[in-house]
Design a protein around this motif. Structure first.
Motif, PDB file in Angstrom:
ATOM      1  N   ALA A 130      35.469  20.921  15.957  1.00 34.72           N
ATOM      2  CA  ALA A 130      35.933  22.054  16.748  1.00 34.72           C
ATOM      3  C   ALA A 130      36.655  21.573  18.002  1.00 34.72           C
ATOM      4  N   ALA A 131      36.077  20.569  18.645  1.00 36.94           N
ATOM      5  CA  ALA A 131      36.672  20.073  19.887  1.00 36.94           C
ATOM      6  C   ALA A 131      38.035  19.443  19.605  1.00 36.94           C
ATOM      7  N   HIS A 132      38.134  18.696  18.493  1.00 36.10           N
ATOM      8  CA  HIS A 132      39.418  18.061  18.170  1.00 36.10           C
ATOM      9  C   HIS A 132      40.491  19.109  17.891  1.00 36.10           C
TER      10      HIS A 132
ATOM     11  N   ARG B 249      48.309  29.636   9.441  1.00 31.52           N
ATOM     12  CA  ARG B 249      47.163  29.061   8.727  1.00 31.52           C
ATOM     13  C   ARG B 249      46.325  28.197   9.670  1.00 31.52           C
ATOM     14  N   ASP B 250      47.016  27.361  10.431  1.00 29.81           N
ATOM     15  CA  ASP B 250      46.295  26.507  11.367  1.00 29.81           C
ATOM     16  C   ASP B 250      45.651  27.336  12.465  1.00 29.81           C
ATOM     17  N   ALA B 251      46.383  28.349  12.936  1.00 29.51           N
ATOM     18  CA  ALA B 251      45.848  29.166  14.020  1.00 29.51           C
ATOM     19  C   ALA B 251      44.533  29.809  13.599  1.00 29.51           C
ATOM     20  N   ALA B 252      44.460  30.278  12.357  1.00 27.26           N
ATOM     21  CA  ALA B 252      43.234  30.909  11.879  1.00 27.26           C
ATOM     22  C   ALA B 252      42.084  29.900  11.886  1.00 27.26           C
ATOM     23  N   GLN B 253      42.379  28.673  11.441  1.00 25.56           N
ATOM     24  CA  GLN B 253      41.313  27.670  11.397  1.00 25.56           C
ATOM     25  C   GLN B 253      40.843  27.289  12.796  1.00 25.56           C
ATOM     26  N   VAL B 254      41.813  27.100  13.713  1.00 30.46           N
ATOM     27  CA  VAL B 254      41.429  26.713  15.072  1.00 30.46           C
ATOM     28  C   VAL B 254      40.644  27.836  15.730  1.00 30.46           C
ATOM     29  N   LEU B 255      41.079  29.057  15.482  1.00 33.26           N
ATOM     30  CA  LEU B 255      40.405  30.202  16.078  1.00 33.26           C
ATOM     31  C   LEU B 255      38.961  30.291  15.576  1.00 33.26           C
ATOM     32  N   GLN B 256      38.767  29.928  14.323  1.00 29.54           N
ATOM     33  CA  GLN B 256      37.414  29.912  13.779  1.00 29.54           C
ATOM     34  C   GLN B 256      36.551  28.906  14.553  1.00 29.54           C
TER      35      GLN B 256
ATOM     36  N   SER C 109      54.840  42.922  24.866  1.00 27.45           N
ATOM     37  CA  SER C 109      54.398  43.645  23.682  1.00 27.45           C
ATOM     38  C   SER C 109      53.707  42.666  22.736  1.00 27.45           C
ATOM     39  N   VAL C 110      52.659  43.151  22.060  1.00 24.55           N
ATOM     40  CA  VAL C 110      51.884  42.266  21.188  1.00 24.55           C
ATOM     41  C   VAL C 110      52.620  42.085  19.863  1.00 24.55           C
ATOM     42  N   LEU C 111      52.898  40.834  19.507  1.00 23.37           N
ATOM     43  CA  LEU C 111      53.624  40.561  18.266  1.00 23.37           C
ATOM     44  C   LEU C 111      52.677  40.397  17.085  1.00 23.37           C
ATOM     45  N   LYS C 112      51.503  39.811  17.378  1.00 20.93           N
ATOM     46  CA  LYS C 112      50.590  39.527  16.276  1.00 20.93           C
ATOM     47  C   LYS C 112      49.198  39.305  16.846  1.00 20.93           C
ATOM     48  N   GLU C 113      48.183  39.630  16.083  1.00 21.04           N
ATOM     49  CA  GLU C 113      46.821  39.399  16.553  1.00 21.04           C
ATOM     50  C   GLU C 113      46.032  38.638  15.500  1.00 21.04           C
ATOM     51  N   HIS C 114      45.225  37.673  15.937  1.00 13.51           N
ATOM     52  CA  HIS C 114      44.300  36.984  15.030  1.00 13.51           C
ATOM     53  C   HIS C 114      42.897  37.222  15.566  1.00 13.51           C
ATOM     54  N   ARG C 115      41.944  37.350  14.660  1.00 13.90           N
ATOM     55  CA  ARG C 115      40.564  37.512  15.099  1.00 13.90           C
ATOM     56  C   ARG C 115      39.667  36.529  14.355  1.00 13.90           C
ATOM     57  N   ALA C 116      38.571  36.180  14.977  1.00 13.91           N
ATOM     58  CA  ALA C 116      37.593  35.348  14.285  1.00 13.91           C
ATOM     59  C   ALA C 116      36.214  35.665  14.809  1.00 13.91           C
ATOM     60  N   SER C 117      35.220  35.572  13.910  1.00 17.82           N
ATOM     61  CA  SER C 117      33.827  35.772  14.307  1.00 17.82           C
ATOM     62  C   SER C 117      33.094  34.456  14.083  1.00 17.82           C
TER      63      SER C 117
ATOM     64  N   VAL D 276      41.555  17.842   3.738  1.00 18.27           N
ATOM     65  CA  VAL D 276      41.051  17.081   4.883  1.00 18.27           C
ATOM     66  C   VAL D 276      41.960  17.315   6.081  1.00 18.27           C
ATOM     67  N   HIS D 277      42.504  18.507   6.131  1.00 19.19           N
ATOM     68  CA  HIS D 277      43.450  18.845   7.181  1.00 19.19           C
ATOM     69  C   HIS D 277      42.714  19.023   8.506  1.00 19.19           C
ATOM     70  N   GLU D 278      43.352  18.564   9.581  1.00 18.17           N
ATOM     71  CA  GLU D 278      42.802  18.822  10.911  1.00 18.17           C
ATOM     72  C   GLU D 278      43.715  19.838  11.592  1.00 18.17           C
ATOM     73  N   PRO D 279      43.244  21.044  11.772  1.00 20.14           N
ATOM     74  CA  PRO D 279      44.127  22.073  12.304  1.00 20.14           C
ATOM     75  C   PRO D 279      44.353  21.909  13.803  1.00 20.14           C
TER      76      PRO D 279
END
Lengths: 519, 435
Positions: A172-174, A472-479, A500-508, B58-61
């Motif tokens: 997560a930190a990386h 795709r990456d944004a979703a993973q990082v947000l997770q 104006s908001v262009l896009k929203e991502h959410r994660a729980s 093994v992707h690092e996002p």
């Protein structure tokens, strides 16, 4: 320099021994400190084997690093590429530390060792010691001790809390490492040595001061400001905050102390490498220019043979080769080529300027002190400001630089500027922007936390030019971010002009990281 | 300036990282290994090698800007013909004019390729497989004792005398019984002499008497008593035999096609890799048979065609002969794998069964029978269409409790599952026999 005694070549064959390296080093040192007037950290040169070079590659060049699978992946990739012959190894790795450590490979020939010493032990070393970014952001005296501390701390966490827990946290930190640097200096001086002491003191203090009775003392709630007003909330949480790992370390509600410490370690290391990404062209340009001057000087004074000189030139021209955009080998602008060309250009402007140069660079044109100009440049610029200031029309013509804009709304791309009178300034600006961190990196900030409600963390991406994040990456990082925050996270991509908001991502959050608090 | 030679430093600093990576990517690597193994030729079956993982696995996002959309700007070198205001089409595939420019973070989305060492490869290949319980039980019986130190004994051969322990015992006994020390006696004798010389006769006489008592005491209490003596004691410990022989039996009569031989070969290779992991020393014996059997080398075994009838018992007899000559069952772990299309001369079935149950099976750790079929009549493993002669014979043996493992295979892709099935770790008591 006394010409009568230096006419004997330093070496005549390709193989070398330690005395050869010592002789070469001494000769190079004389030129570097005398002729070029460089100022360097003391040098430590370490001879390593191929396998050790691969090892060093996978721990971002550092001799000590904590353990994580991503470094193993890096190692596997490099080893595979190297064994398949698809990738050569660097001749050297140099570490920004005091003393400055340069790794040189045992397979190198004597000429290459001399080149590597001139390049790394003097070129890079001078840059590390004198450039303002490195002085401001990195602590060359403390980095090795801090990495040692980091490795031991993370290893002890793995023992106490299990490999899996630490791995999840580091993953997560990386993922958030790119959003873990302070782009503007804060009060804190960069001193990694005292970081270790402070980490220990913080823990000791917390343990000493812990008393469950404090919880029951009445009146505590009254002094606290009401967090529901946005203004006080932002003040307490230091919002907006672009250093997301810093924000989490300080305010994430459910992280254990060791988890905060690890976030801090990742953040400190990201900060240490931050200047390197901003000075690639200059750093390589400086080192390449220095080795070019030194090797030529060695040849002029007869200290290296003609054969060695040819070997050097062959390697040098490979390094500074810039394929053109329609060449299949093209993969972006080569920082060695651009940096070296610009340094040589400054030398030319200082010593033999044209009328054009006098008009463009009145401050340095024809002042005759090339090394003085260069040392000043190396100390006070980063890539972006350097290019904006010193990319000359002559170089723009030589490289045939041209700018293209690609508007997703338009059917075709458009050539914006070429190497002509109207285009020089625009090309300077466009190229400088390519090296401007604040332009390359997405502008992401923590803007608010819903403290009164569901504690949702709100993060904002100001999408410059309408370029959104890679979804795709944004979703993973947000997770990962949600796991660390342990409540819901909302990422808004907004248009900086109209808000104006262009896009929203959410994660729980997924269970796992925050549970460690109760485990 | 210091020059430090780091070449002698321990290498493999990244090993811990590599193991972490392997653990992380295990499921994917395992899949890749099996796919790779299928494409390989037999002889390099247990070599390490390169495998490819899907990059995303093994992707690092990281948070970075997307590769397309919005307003973009590129700066490129090498302009030859464009002037300001020209328009040009977007290059197909990539966005922007940046020809072969990679994705923004410099990492392509190609498969992630990397090399596995031989050990890692085999480890993944044979993961979760184990010798069946049956073999383990037998393994414990087939032992050679090894002598290990086990404390001390009061009796033994002089060459095993434990000197330190003996002297220690003697010392404590001498202290306990107050045996006078030699220097004590010497000192007393000197004092007596001195007293005599000084003329103190009374005192000298007392000292002499005391000296005589001490000397008597020293002579009565021996320096080393038989009670003190200890010998090093050695106990026999059973050690499993660490060598194995693998018998490959194959029917090479005309009815065995190249395809069938190929299947058999693959099975033998797997068994060989597997045994190689368990035993230091694995020997392989190839026995081919038609109506006569013969021990041959590997090349001949797989490649030279033979004609004739099919009499399985000849191969078993040949195997018994080889075991008797070279591989006594008490010092070798014997594994046998028989491959056949199932044909056998009808009159030979009883003899085959007899040889197996009475002589071979008691000597073997493991006996596997692989019935190979034609590629064309492929059916899922375990699905039995028509029982061959040999299959019926063996099935009867198994029903009577004989430890034979048998499977049918008709396609290359079934080999590995069948092999896994035969050797998968099983709960105790479950027999690794019937399909």
């Amino acid at each position: 320099m006394n010409d009568s005694i230096v006419r004997i070549p330093l070496f005549e064959r390709a193989d070398w021994e330690f005395s050869t390296i010592q002789r070469a080093y001494d000769a190079i040192e004389t030129i570097a400190l005398g002729d070029l007037g460089l100022s360097v950290y003391p040098n430590q040169i370490e001879v390593i084997s191929t396998e050790q070079m691969l090892d060093a590659y996978s721990s971002v060049g550092m001799p000590v690093f904590y353990k994580h699978w991503s470094f193993g992946k890096q190692f596997a990739r490099n080893q595979g590429m190297y064994q398949a012959g698809m990738q050569g190894l660097a001749y050297e790795i140099v570490i920004n530390s005091n003393p400055c450590i340069s790794y040189i490979m045992e397979e190198n020939t004597a000429t290459m060792q001399a080149l590597v010493i001139a390049h790394a032990a003097f070129g890079h070393n001078h840059f590390f010691k004198n450039n303002y970014l490195f002085q401001q952001w990195t602590d060359a005296d403390g980095i090795l001790d801090y990495l040692e501390f980091a490795r031991n701390y993370i290893a002890s966490c793995e023992e106490r809390y299990g490999d899996a827990a630490v791995e999840r946290l580091l993953d997560a930190a990386h993922a958030l490492m790119g959003q873990a640097v302070d782009r503007y200096p804060r009060r804190r001086p960069a001193d990694l040595r005292s970081e270790q002491l402070r980490a220990r003191e913080r823990r000791d203090h917390d343990e000493r001061m812990f008393n469950d009775l404090w919880r029951t003392v009445p009146g505590q709630g009254q002094v606290r400001a009401d967090p529901s007003t946005e203004e006080t909330r932002r003040a307490i949480l230091q919002l907006p905050q672009e250093n997301i790992l810093y924000f989490l370390e300080k305010t994430a509600p459910r992280l254990a102390p060791w988890q905060r410490e690890i976030l801090r370690i990742v953040r400190q290391i990201a900060q240490y490498f931050y200047p390197q990404s901003q000075t690639k062209v200059m750093n390589e340009g400086c080192a390449t220019y220095v080795h070019y001057r030194i090797m030529n000087r060695l040849h002029e004074t007869g200290r290296i043979t003609d054969g060695a000189m040819v070997e050097f030139l062959r390697s040098h021209t490979n390094v500074v080769f810039q394929p053109e955009f329609d060449d299949p080998r093209y993969s972006g602008i080569n920082p060695y080529a651009l940096g070296f060309a610009m340094m040589q250009d400054i030398e030319r402007i200082a010593t033999a300027p044209t009328e054009e140069d006098r008009a463009w660079f009145p401050a340095i044109a024809g002042n005759g002190d090339a090394m003085g100009c260069l040392r000043e440049v190396w100390a006070n610029y980063r890539d972006e400001s350097f290019i904006l200031q010193y990319l000359s029309p002559r170089l723009i013509r030589q490289f045939g630089l041209f700018a293209i804009t690609d508007d997703a709304a338009a059917p075709e791309m458009r050539v914006e500027a070429i190497h002509d009178e109207r285009g020089y300034k625009r090309i300077q600006r466009a190229l400088a922007r390519q090296y401007d961190v604040s332009h390359i990196a997405p502008d992401i900030q923590v803007v608010d936390v819903d403290l009164a409600g569901d504690r949702r963390l709100i993060v904002q991406h100001r999408a410059r030019n309408g370029v959104l994040l890679d979804a795709r990456d944004a979703a993973q990082v947000l997770q990962h971010l949600a796991d660390l925050w342990s409540y819901d996270v909302l990422l808004k991509e907004i248009d900086p002009s109209g808000e104006s908001v262009l896009k929203e991502h959410r994660a729980s959050p997924r269970p796992g990281i925050a549970q460690a608090l109760f485990g | 300036m210091h020059i430090v030679d780091r070449r002698l430093n321990p290498s493999g600093k990244s090993l811990a990282n590599r193991q972490r990576f392997m653990r992380r990517a295990k499921a994917m690597v395992r899949k890749a290994v099996h796919e790779t193994a299928g494409q390989r030729s037999i002889t390099e079956g247990d070599e390490g090698g390169e495998v490819a993982l899907p990059a995303q696995g093994v992707h690092e996002p990281s948070l970075h800007r997307a590769g397309s959309g919005g307003m973009r700007e590129y700066l490129l070198p090498g302009n030859k013909r464009y002037v300001e205001g020209d328009t040009l089409p977007r290059p197909p595939g990539g966005e922007g004019g940046a020809g072969s420019e990679g994705s923004p973070d410099g990492e392509g989305e190609d498969d992630f390729r990397f090399a596995l060492s031989r050990d890692e490869f085999v480890e993944l290949f044979l993961e979760d497989l184990d010798l069946p319980d049956l073999a383990k039980r037998r393994l414990m019986e087939a032992e050679a004792p090894v002598w290990q130190r086990a404390g001390y004994a009061v009796s033994g051969s002089p060459s095993n005398l434990a000197l330190t322990r003996t002297v220690r015992n003697s010392l404590s006994r001498r202290i306990a019984l107050r045996r006078p020390k030699l220097d004590e006696i010497a000192r007393l004798a000197e004092e007596a002499d001195a007293a005599e010389a000084a003329g103190a006769t009374q005192e000298a006489a007392e000292l002499r008497e005391k000296l005589a008592r001490l000397r008597l005491r020293a002579s009565l209490i021996p320096f080393i008593d038989p009670l003190d003596v200890r010998y090093k004691r050695f106990d026999p410990h059973p050690r499993p035999v660490a060598q194995a022989v693998m018998f490959c039996l194959m029917d090479v009569s005309g009815s065995m096609t190249e395809h069938m031989k190929d299947l058999a070969k693959r099975f033998y290779v797997l068994l060989y890799i597997f045994l190689k992991r368990r035993y230091k020393n694995v020997e392989v014996v190839f026995i081919r048979h038609t109506h006569v059997a013969q021990e041959v080398d590997e090349e001949t075994f797989f490649n030279s065609p033979e004609t004739g009838g099919t009499v399985v018992s000849t191969a078993l007899e040949e195997m018994i002969r080889v075991i008797g000559e070279r591989y006594p069952a008490d010092s070798w772990n014997i594994y046998a794998a028989q491959a056949s299309d199932g044909d056998n001369t009808a009159s030979d079935n009883d003899r085959t069964a007899g040889l197996l149950t009475q002589t071979l099976l008691p000597a073997c750790q493991y006996y596997a029978y692989l019935e190979v079929g034609r590629d064309a009549d492929h059916f899922p493993p375990g699905f039995i269409r028509r029982e061959s002669d040999l299959w019926q014979t063996y099935a009867a043996l198994i029903a009577a409790g004989a430890p034979i493992a048998m499977r049918k295979v008709s396609h290359r892709r079934d080999i590995y599952p069948v092999f896994r099935d035969l050797f998968a770790r099983k709960d105790a008591g479950q027999e690794a026999a019937l399909s």
